[in-house]
Design a protein around this motif. Structure first.
Motif, PDB file in Angstrom:
ATOM      1  N   ASP A 462      34.423  42.026  61.942  1.00 20.92           N
ATOM      2  CA  ASP A 462      35.217  42.130  60.719  1.00 20.92           C
ATOM      3  C   ASP A 462      36.623  42.605  61.059  1.00 20.92           C
ATOM      4  O   ASP A 462      36.829  43.758  61.434  1.00 20.92           O
ATOM      5  CB  ASP A 462      34.534  43.100  59.753  1.00 20.92           C
ATOM      6  N   ILE A 463      37.582  41.706  60.921  1.00 21.86           N
ATOM      7  CA  ILE A 463      38.959  41.992  61.318  1.00 21.86           C
ATOM      8  C   ILE A 463      39.890  41.741  60.133  1.00 21.86           C
ATOM      9  O   ILE A 463      39.723  40.774  59.392  1.00 21.86           O
ATOM     10  CB  ILE A 463      39.393  41.086  62.500  1.00 21.86           C
ATOM     11  N   GLY A 464      40.885  42.592  59.974  1.00 23.10           N
ATOM     12  CA  GLY A 464      41.905  42.387  58.957  1.00 23.10           C
ATOM     13  C   GLY A 464      43.244  42.915  59.431  1.00 23.10           C
ATOM     14  O   GLY A 464      43.455  44.121  59.481  1.00 23.10           O
ATOM     15  N   VAL A 465      44.137  41.994  59.801  1.00 25.96           N
ATOM     16  CA  VAL A 465      45.477  42.361  60.275  1.00 25.96           C
ATOM     17  C   VAL A 465      46.489  41.588  59.439  1.00 25.96           C
ATOM     18  O   VAL A 465      46.479  40.354  59.421  1.00 25.96           O
ATOM     19  CB  VAL A 465      45.663  42.038  61.771  1.00 25.96           C
ATOM     20  N   HIS A 466      47.363  42.304  58.761  1.00 21.44           N
ATOM     21  CA  HIS A 466      48.259  41.664  57.800  1.00 21.44           C
ATOM     22  C   HIS A 466      49.592  41.299  58.442  1.00 21.44           C
ATOM     23  O   HIS A 466      50.248  42.153  59.042  1.00 21.44           O
ATOM     24  CB  HIS A 466      48.510  42.589  56.608  1.00 21.44           C
ATOM     25  N   PRO A 467      50.015  40.035  58.333  1.00 19.32           N
ATOM     26  CA  PRO A 467      51.351  39.673  58.840  1.00 19.32           C
ATOM     27  C   PRO A 467      52.439  40.287  57.963  1.00 19.32           C
ATOM     28  O   PRO A 467      52.260  40.442  56.749  1.00 19.32           O
ATOM     29  CB  PRO A 467      51.352  38.146  58.750  1.00 19.32           C
ATOM     30  N   ASP A 468      53.548  40.612  58.578  1.00 20.24           N
ATOM     31  CA  ASP A 468      54.646  41.211  57.825  1.00 20.24           C
ATOM     32  C   ASP A 468      55.305  40.218  56.877  1.00 20.24           C
ATOM     33  O   ASP A 468      55.837  40.602  55.833  1.00 20.24           O
ATOM     34  CB  ASP A 468      55.702  41.763  58.789  1.00 20.24           C
ATOM     35  N   ASN A 469      55.280  38.938  57.258  1.00 17.20           N
ATOM     36  CA  ASN A 469      55.976  37.913  56.492  1.00 17.20           C
ATOM     37  C   ASN A 469      55.154  36.629  56.456  1.00 17.20           C
ATOM     38  O   ASN A 469      54.269  36.427  57.291  1.00 17.20           O
ATOM     39  CB  ASN A 469      57.339  37.601  57.144  1.00 17.20           C
ATOM     40  N   PRO A 470      55.453  35.737  55.510  1.00 22.57           N
ATOM     41  CA  PRO A 470      54.825  34.420  55.555  1.00 22.57           C
ATOM     42  C   PRO A 470      55.158  33.705  56.864  1.00 22.57           C
ATOM     43  O   PRO A 470      56.178  33.988  57.500  1.00 22.57           O
ATOM     44  CB  PRO A 470      55.444  33.693  54.356  1.00 22.57           C
ATOM     45  N   TYR A 471      54.308  32.785  57.243  1.00 21.78           N
ATOM     46  CA  TYR A 471      54.490  32.090  58.527  1.00 21.78           C
ATOM     47  C   TYR A 471      54.393  30.580  58.334  1.00 21.78           C
ATOM     48  O   TYR A 471      53.766  30.088  57.394  1.00 21.78           O
ATOM     49  CB  TYR A 471      53.433  32.557  59.532  1.00 21.78           C
ATOM     50  N   ARG A 472      55.036  29.851  59.224  1.00 20.97           N
ATOM     51  CA  ARG A 472      54.995  28.393  59.204  1.00 20.97           C
ATOM     52  C   ARG A 472      53.712  27.890  59.866  1.00 20.97           C
ATOM     53  O   ARG A 472      53.198  28.511  60.789  1.00 20.97           O
ATOM     54  CB  ARG A 472      56.202  27.823  59.949  1.00 20.97           C
ATOM     55  N   ILE A 473      53.251  26.718  59.403  1.00 25.64           N
ATOM     56  CA  ILE A 473      52.099  26.054  60.005  1.00 25.64           C
ATOM     57  C   ILE A 473      52.582  24.717  60.553  1.00 25.64           C
ATOM     58  O   ILE A 473      53.183  23.911  59.838  1.00 25.64           O
ATOM     59  CB  ILE A 473      50.971  25.847  58.981  1.00 25.64           C
ATOM     60  N   SER A 474      52.311  24.473  61.815  1.00 29.91           N
ATOM     61  CA  SER A 474      52.891  23.345  62.529  1.00 29.91           C
ATOM     62  C   SER A 474      52.239  22.012  62.178  1.00 29.91           C
ATOM     63  O   SER A 474      51.017  21.924  61.977  1.00 29.91           O
ATOM     64  CB  SER A 474      52.765  23.576  64.036  1.00 29.91           C
TER      65      SER A 474
END
Length: 559
Positions: A462-474
């Motif tokens: 069970d992992i939960g790490v929040h990105p600071d900002n939205p990210y692009r998907i290639s």
């Protein structure tokens, strides 16, 4: 009309009966510019985009009910940062909003009493005319509206023949055939299944399970023992896994693995747990009490009894409210609706074995509800509270009020032209050629339940790490390598690592990527490019932005 093709009686019914009533399985293959395999939200959105761009499209769906998880209980939407949800995905949530502007939609409560609480964003955004929290049957109506409004032909209850049903000429899929014998030809195919069945049958490379940390130099992939990011673990409660507490000779309780969990960062074959997102209510007139399922085994829930014995009581923390006094009920805590470790075979299993796995999950989850409402070992206050709940009578009426779709949180993942990893999600690496954006937490549910070296039960994964900002998907993450298949696009079982998929795997993102996948397909046809990988990105981007897709955000441009 083949009775297998029977569909719900919404306003679109007449059209669909006409379009499907002429099926002749001895006829030549059905041909369209684009053929989409799948019945998910992504399948519908991709089909709409193809039609809006003026090309012919056919949806071949193994499901009778369209929309996947979005119409099967997951109404408490995992939005993340809603500003990056654009295009047809946003249109879906605007259509949801429109339904809830009709007073007749509010049958069991009025809108004012519902309030406006969502997941990270208000449920109802009046300014943008979007609604992010909704009932299953309303979502299904929206998907069926998409189908009828755009006159999309859908072949339902049609399963791809995964052994011999995909014909290729060189690197190209020339046709696909279902188990019933129907064949379909197209210039471009889209795999919009959670499982990646068309992709796999076409010979495209894929992976299952968790990569090691070393594979992509990630921190959060692989086995992660003693990492507890949420509250879905046994912590220091020191609960014995044995039938007789403390006595290994007495045998293990059910649902606990005898295998060693593996060392930190090891790769493995295991996948995160599945469950059903069940729609419950306490409205007596709309409530179906929990019943004892066939195959009920109270011994499966002994760990829960021991958990309560340690003072744990977060029973109702994920009874997330949706309109009309209902819930989107999700897994919560060390022992809950996730049937941990019981889905490992699912991605590669044949259809019959998958049905058995799904049925086992259903029996486990129904049994859990019955156990919590009736077993005297459950604290009385919990039993009394649980007995006020039941399945919503006005949802999933033709399926015993049980969700149509199990939550396939992860199955196969393509290894395509570009592999998304935690580095892209966390803004540590610039993503080339974006076709959409995501923003949700790197979120993996538990993967295994094992015995610690001290002799206690524990969950892992069970992992939960929040990105600071939205990210692009290639763009490369939805395209196979050209040498493997040059006329297939894959917007759901995308090319990503296990932990990156934990963020990408959200329903709004699947719809975003589906619109982009359809745009790739149509533009490749229009530009007479037989190889979808040859499509020039600048022209693709121009079309995506013209159609409302969000490819950049102010915060993401700094990374």
């Amino acid at each position: 009309m083949n009775p297998k093709k029977a569909i719900p009686s919404f306003l679109f019914l007449f059209f669909c009966i006409v379009s499907q009533g002429q099926i002749d399985k001895n006829a030549p293959a059905v041909e369209a510019d684009v053929v989409i395999y799948g019945g998910t939200s992504a399948a519908v959105i991709a089909a709409v985009q193809v039609k809006k761009m003026g090309k012919s499209v056919v949806v071949v769906s193994p499901d009778k009910h369209l929309g996947g998880l979005s119409s099967s209980g997951l109404g408490y939407t995992d939005t993340g940062n809603k500003s990056v949800i654009g295009g047809l995905a946003r249109t879906f949530y605007q259509k949801i909003y429109n339904y809830y502007q009709e007073p007749s939609t509010w049958k069991w409560q009025d809108q004012d009493s519902y309030g406006n609480i969502g997941q990270g964003t208000p449920a109802i955004d009046g300014t943008q005319r979007t609604m992010w929290i909704f009932e299953p049957h309303i979502a299904e109506k929206v998907f069926e509206d998409f189908v009828s409004e755009n006159q999309i032909t859908v072949y339902r209850d049609e399963y791809l023949n995964r052994e011999t049903g995909v014909k290729k000429t060189g690197n190209r899929i020339s046709s696909i055939t279902t188990e019933s014998g129907l064949s379909f030809k197209a210039k471009v195919f889209i795999d919009a299944t959670y499982e990646g069945d068309l992709m796999a049958s076409a010979g495209v490379s894929y992976t299952i399970g968790r990569e090691s940390c070393d594979t992509y130099k990630e921190q959060w992939n692989g086995v992660q023992p003693e990492v507890f990011h949420h509250s879905h673990h046994f912590g220091n409660l020191r609960i014995s896994p044995y039938n007789t507490p403390g006595d290994p000779e007495s045998g293990l309780l059910k649902g606990i693995s005898t295998e060693a969990p593996g060392a930190k960062c090891d790769g493995d074959h295991r996948i995160q747990a599945y469950c059903f997102r069940v729609c419950m209510t306490r409205v007596k007139e709309n409530r179906i009490p929990f019943e004892k399922p066939e195959g009920y085994d109270p011994e499966q829930y002994e760990l829960l009894v021991r958990l309560y014995g340690k003072g744990w009581d977060e029973t109702f923390n994920k009874f997330d409210p949706i309109p009309n006094l209902k819930t989107d009920t999700n897994n919560h805590g060390p022992f809950s609706t996730d049937y941990i470790g019981m889905n490992y075979e699912y991605p590669e299993a044949d259809y019959q074995k998958r049905r058995e796995i799904v049925k086992a999950h259903e029996t486990y989850q129904k049994g859990l509800f019955y156990f919590m409402a009736n077993d005297p070992r459950i604290p009385e206050k919990v039993r009394n509270a649980y007995n006020q709940w039941g399945l919503a009578k006005d949802e999933f009426a033709d399926n015993g009020h049980w969700p149509y779709q199990i939550y396939v949180r992860e199955a196969r993942r393509m290894i395509g032209k570009y592999v998304m990893t935690e580095h892209e999600i966390l803004g540590e690496k610039t993503v080339p050629d974006p076709v959409g954006m995501g923003s949700y937490t790197l979120d993996s549910h538990n993967v295994q339940r094992y015995i610690t070296s001290e002799g206690y039960v524990q969950n892992e994964g069970d992992i939960g790490v929040h990105p600071d900002n939205p990210y692009r998907i290639s763009l490369g993450s939805i395209l196979p390598e050209q040498k493997e298949c040059d006329n297939l696009v894959v917007p759901v079982a995308v090319s990503s690592s296990h932990i990156a998929f934990g963020s990408i795997r959200m329903e709004p993102v699947f719809m975003i990527l589906a619109q982009s996948a359809a745009t790739v397909a149509v533009m490749a046809i229009e530009q007479h490019k037989s190889v979808v990988q040859d499509l020039e990105y600048a022209s693709l981007r121009k079309q995506l932005e013209a159609d409302g897709q969000v490819l950049e955000s102010a915060s993401s441009q700094n990374h």
